[in-house]
Write an enzyme that holds these catalytic residues in place. Structure first.
Site, PDB file in Angstrom:
ATOM      1  N   HIS A  27      -3.801  -6.007   1.543  1.00 52.55           N
ATOM      2  CA  HIS A  27      -3.678  -6.199   2.985  1.00 52.55           C
ATOM      3  C   HIS A  27      -4.228  -7.580   3.321  1.00 52.55           C
ATOM      4  CE1 HIS A  27      -2.756  -1.944   3.513  1.00 52.55           C
ATOM      5  NE2 HIS A  27      -3.778  -1.658   2.724  1.00 52.55           N
ATOM      6  N   CYS A  87       0.825  -1.204   0.000  1.00 57.95           N
ATOM      7  CA  CYS A  87       0.000   0.000   0.000  1.00 57.95           C
ATOM      8  C   CYS A  87       0.864   1.260   0.000  1.00 57.95           C
ATOM      9  CB  CYS A  87      -0.991  -0.031   1.167  1.00 57.95           C
ATOM     10  SG  CYS A  87      -2.411   1.075   0.954  1.00 57.95           S
TER      11      CYS A  87
END
Length: 244
Positions: free
Chosen positions: A189, A93
């Site tokens: 994630h 991310c």
């Protein structure tokens, strides 16, 4: 035989519990009788990349990501040398965005490290969804969770995988993440590695061979529970309309 796994700035970049990726790497080494040392590097500390076999760069809010970028830009050439010499890295991310040329927030443009030829622009609608990929790095679907406002153009880079459920890099490209040398950069994630043991072993194999030679091979582990969890995630996504 031992590997050292560095986690950069976990006091800043642990927004979605992605430090769990380090625990997964450590446990899958220990289960095979291979030594593992955790080496967290806190905000403001310098990184000795010569000591690292795997580096994890996680995600955070815009403020924490910008602060981490400031620390890393002071060590830009050391990061570049590590990556170009085959150092193993997982960037998730915000870490993914930091490796690029720049990323935009809603009110400014922030310089990245320029390790990857990628650029990220901000859009107000966040891309939030469970995600499933087909990736050459795994014999089964790669699953995770994405939550990002950035749209990342990966240029000529090889993607981590093809999106079969979810949004990915830009919402419309059909691809997610980047694989460059021994780096995986991704929005996934979960944490990513506990959900995808084959991706974890891909990184471990690269690190072991880099440290101890090409003859090193990982033994198998009984991953039945992990495979069942993976299949459940894929089934859940398949049952919804957001399946490409």
């Amino acid at each position: 035989m031992k590997l050292t796994i560095g986690c950069l700035y976990p006091d800043l970049l642990n927004l979605y519990g992605d430090r769990g990726n380090m625990r997964c790497l450590v446990k899958r080494l220990e289960w095979r009788g291979i030594g593992a040392a955790e080496a967290p590097v806190m905000a403001g500390e310098r990184v000795d990349f010569n000591e690292m076999d795997i580096v994890i760069l996680g995600g955070g809010s815009d403020r924490e990501e910008e602060l981490a970028g400031r620390y890393l830009r002071e060590q830009r050439e050391a990061v570049r040398e590590y990556v170009e010499n085959g150092g193993v890295m997982l960037a998730v991310c915000g870490g993914y965005q930091l490796l690029g040329e720049y990323y935009e927030t809603n009110d400014r443009l922030v310089e990245g490290l320029g390790i990857l030829d990628v650029r990220t622009r901000w859009e107000p609608r966040r891309l939030v969804h469970n995600i499933v990929l087909e990736s050459p790095l795994s014999g089964e679907p790669v699953v995770g969770f994405e939550n990002h406002g950035g749209r990342t153009d990966i240029g000529g880079h090889k993607p981590f995988g093809r999106v079969v459920c979810g949004y990915g890099n830009t919402e419309t490209s059909g691809y997610e993440g980047v694989v460059y040398k021994n780096v995986i950069a991704t929005y996934l994630h979960g944490p990513l590695l506990p959900k995808n043991p084959q991706v974890c072993d891909y990184l471990l194999g690269k690190a072991l061979r880099r440290r101890f030679g090409e003859s090193i091979r990982l033994g198998s582990l009984p991953d039945e529970l992990e495979h069942r969890a993976n299949g459940s995630m894929v089934k859940r996504c398949r049952s919804r309309r957001f399946w490409l």
